[in-house]
Scaffold this active site. Structure first.
Site, PDB file in Angstrom:
ATOM      1  N   ASP A  39     174.015 159.937  25.175  1.00  0.00           N
ATOM      2  CA  ASP A  39     173.300 159.024  25.911  1.00  0.00           C
ATOM      3  C   ASP A  39     174.194 158.063  26.472  1.00  0.00           C
ATOM      4  O   ASP A  39     175.420 158.022  26.257  1.00  0.00           O
ATOM      5  CB  ASP A  39     172.508 158.282  24.721  1.00  0.00           C
ATOM      6  CG  ASP A  39     171.491 159.142  24.046  1.00  0.00           C
ATOM      7  OD1 ASP A  39     170.926 160.269  24.939  1.00  0.00           O
ATOM      8  OD2 ASP A  39     170.586 159.021  23.162  1.00  0.00           O
ATOM      9  N   LYS A  60     168.899 158.398  29.229  1.00  0.00           N
ATOM     10  CA  LYS A  60     167.863 157.608  30.017  1.00  0.00           C
ATOM     11  C   LYS A  60     168.081 156.386  30.191  1.00  0.00           C
ATOM     12  O   LYS A  60     168.581 155.496  29.745  1.00  0.00           O
ATOM     13  CB  LYS A  60     166.615 157.707  28.903  1.00  0.00           C
ATOM     14  CG  LYS A  60     166.084 159.184  28.620  1.00  0.00           C
ATOM     15  CD  LYS A  60     165.126 158.968  27.588  1.00  0.00           C
ATOM     16  CE  LYS A  60     164.617 160.489  27.119  1.00  0.00           C
ATOM     17  NZ  LYS A  60     165.780 161.349  26.625  1.00  0.00           N
ATOM     18  N   MET A 176     164.266 148.210  21.516  1.00  0.00           N
ATOM     19  CA  MET A 176     163.639 148.398  22.993  1.00  0.00           C
ATOM     20  C   MET A 176     162.508 147.479  23.098  1.00  0.00           C
ATOM     21  O   MET A 176     161.522 147.935  23.753  1.00  0.00           O
ATOM     22  CB  MET A 176     163.419 149.765  22.831  1.00  0.00           C
ATOM     23  CG  MET A 176     164.492 150.723  22.400  1.00  0.00           C
ATOM     24  SD  MET A 176     164.011 152.398  22.246  1.00  0.00           S
ATOM     25  CE  MET A 176     163.129 152.355  20.608  1.00  0.00           C
TER      26      MET A 176
END
Length: 252
Positions: A39, A60, A176
């Site tokens: 990641d 992502k 997040m």
């Protein structure tokens, strides 16, 4: 030294970002694996440990359509291992804390691929900690709840029960959750949580460019905007967030 074995997948947590918090086992596997699917959260200093040509970015990107689907990641892990390669799946924090490591482990097991989990220091504990915020404290909280901030708190099918969290007390750590901060702070207030409850946002915790915004359930959105907090960041809600004020001047 741990050496990656052919045909095995290692689900590795890289910790919260400070390369000094990477485990020795994780470092050894990064240096010895044939391929590392990573990641973006681990950061350049950790990614630089991967030998040239062995790294694949499958991260992502927030607010972007550019992403490698989870299905494609799963398929790559199986394909590489079946081809006899040693594979590291590198994630920020811990692979089993909002890292989809559980999904990948199930997929590997379903396809007969041996794997090993290498835990990492998890950011919802580490990032507040280095900012002077203990997620538990005898005077403030004897429980802590980790939740995702991606979901819209107003949608009927939300899997996060904000009203129950407001009633439960203790510390709430939201991962997040920078963008939806106004939504879930409002949901907690609407559910009866005291608007004066301390709140802190810790961006890029443990890294040199760490930033912190503090306030209350009522004021934290304005504090976020004033400091300019951006993802990745964790939100800490509860009495423990107020401890930082006592400790900040002595933090190194």
């Amino acid at each position: 030294m741990t050496t990656a074995e052919a045909g095995t997948v290692y689900l590795v947590g890289s910790g919260p970002g400070d390369p000094g918090l990477l485990t020795v086992k994780a470092r050894d596997l990064l240096e010895s694996a044939d391929v590392v699917l990573h990641d973006r959260l681990p950061g350049p200093e950790i990614l630089d440990l991967i030998p040239d040509g062995n790294a694949e970015d499958v991260g992502k990107r927030a607010h972007s359509d550019k992403r490698t689907s989870q299905a494609e990641i799963n398929e790559r892990l199986v394909a590489y291992a079946t081809d006899g390669k040693s594979v590291v799946r590198l994630k920020g924090g811990d692979p089993f804390v909002f890292g989809r490591g559980g999904e990948e482990a199930e997929y590997l097991a379903d396809h007969g691929v041996p794997f090993e989990v290498v835990p990492g220091v998890t950011s919802p504990v580490a990032a507040p900690g280095v900012a002077g915020i203990p997620v538990t404290h005898r005077d403030h909280a004897s429980s802590v709840t980790f939740v995702t901030g991606h979901e819209d708190p107003t949608k009927p099918e939300s899997s996060v029960d904000w009203a129950a969290l407001a009633a439960a007390g203790g510390t709430i750590v939201v991962l997040m959750g920078v963008t939806r901060l106004p939504d879930y702070t409002a949901a907690l207030r609407d559910a009866g949580m005291d608007p004066e409850t301390p709140v802190a946002l810790v961006e890029r915790g443990t890294r040199p460019n760490q930033r912190v915004a503090t306030g209350t359930l009522d004021t934290i959105v304005a504090a976020r905007d004033e400091v300019g907090i951006e993802p990745p960041a964790v939100t800490v809600i509860g009495g423990v967030a107020g401890v930082r004020e006592e400790l900040e001047a002595f933090l190194r």
